[in-house]
Design an enzyme around this catalytic site. Structure first.
Site, PDB file in Angstrom:
ATOM      1  N   GLU A 126       1.459  -1.799   4.095  1.00 56.63           N
ATOM      2  CA  GLU A 126       1.577  -1.029   5.330  1.00 56.63           C
ATOM      3  C   GLU A 126       0.479  -1.314   6.343  1.00 56.63           C
ATOM      4  O   GLU A 126       0.631  -1.049   7.515  1.00 56.63           O
ATOM      5  CB  GLU A 126       1.679   0.473   5.048  1.00 56.63           C
ATOM      6  CG  GLU A 126       0.529   1.086   4.311  1.00 56.63           C
ATOM      7  CD  GLU A 126       0.692   1.096   2.801  1.00 56.63           C
ATOM      8  OE1 GLU A 126       0.240   2.059   2.190  1.00 56.63           O
ATOM      9  OE2 GLU A 126       1.241   0.152   2.221  1.00 56.63           O
ATOM     10  N   ARG A 160      -5.733   0.636  -9.245  1.00 54.61           N
ATOM     11  CA  ARG A 160      -5.379   1.896  -9.913  1.00 54.61           C
ATOM     12  C   ARG A 160      -4.237   1.705 -10.901  1.00 54.61           C
ATOM     13  O   ARG A 160      -4.106   2.465 -11.852  1.00 54.61           O
ATOM     14  CB  ARG A 160      -5.072   2.976  -8.875  1.00 54.61           C
ATOM     15  CG  ARG A 160      -6.351   3.437  -8.141  1.00 54.61           C
ATOM     16  CD  ARG A 160      -6.052   4.424  -7.036  1.00 54.61           C
ATOM     17  NE  ARG A 160      -5.143   3.907  -6.045  1.00 54.61           N
ATOM     18  CZ  ARG A 160      -5.487   3.168  -4.990  1.00 54.61           C
ATOM     19  NH1 ARG A 160      -6.747   2.870  -4.785  1.00 54.61           N
ATOM     20  NH2 ARG A 160      -4.590   2.737  -4.134  1.00 54.61           N
TER      21      ARG A 160
END
Length: 175
Positions: free
Chosen positions: A100, A63
């Site tokens: 994460e 992105r």
């Protein structure tokens, strides 16, 4: 003074437990699909670094490519892609990083950035900071100067900004 971009929140969809349980994914596809919202996001990222000399904008897969190329165009700078390992066709510099929900590797062409060039790093989200820090390290390994990091979204509770040291990092939206 920076413009208020809080209206962009209505174009970000929260998806619980994606890609793994316990992670809330911030889906920006509604924002990308709306011409006015996309323009506001790109303009906002550029405006945050107005007055900063930029030679190249580095966009992080995937992105970050969308925003990075548009920001580069608006800033009158070149665009450099940073991709996941094995995607670039020529000699690369590689950096491994944590995120994460796992780890990954990023690469950049060895000749994409030259010593002393001013680089703006662009990505959609600053979360734990692993991707952004790895990208900054790639830029600096090639001799580039990180002039700043621009994000659409920063997830404050994950503390990713702490991994960026004293580099200038700005986000349009905070969660």
């Amino acid at each position: 003074m920076t413009a208020d971009h809080s209206s962009l929140r209505s174009y970000v969809r929260d998806i619980a437990d994606y890609p793994i349980e316990g992670v809330t994914f911030r889906d920006i596809t509604p924002l990308l699909g709306d011409a006015a919202a996309l323009a506001q996001a790109v303009d906002g990222m550029v405006e945050q670094f107005e007055g900063v000399a930029i030679d190249h904008v580095v966009g992080v897969e995937a992105r970050g490519f969308i925003f990075g190329a548009a920001v580069a165009y608006r800033a009158g700078a070149g665009f450099v892609p940073v991709r996941k390992a094995g995607k670039l066709p020529w000699a690369v510099v590689r950096e491994e990083y944590s995120l994460e929900y796992g780890s990954d590797k990023l690469e950049i062409h060895r000749d994409a950035i030259h010593p002393g060039e001013q680089i703006l790093i662009v990505d959609d989200v600053l979360a734990t900071g692993g991707t952004a820090a790895a990208t900054a390290k790639l830029v600096e390994t090639l001799g580039g100067v990180v002039a700043g990091l621009a994000f659409l979204i920063e997830i404050d509770e994950l503390g990713g900004r702490t991994k960026l040291g004293d580099r200038s990092a700005k986000a349009l939206l905070h969660y």
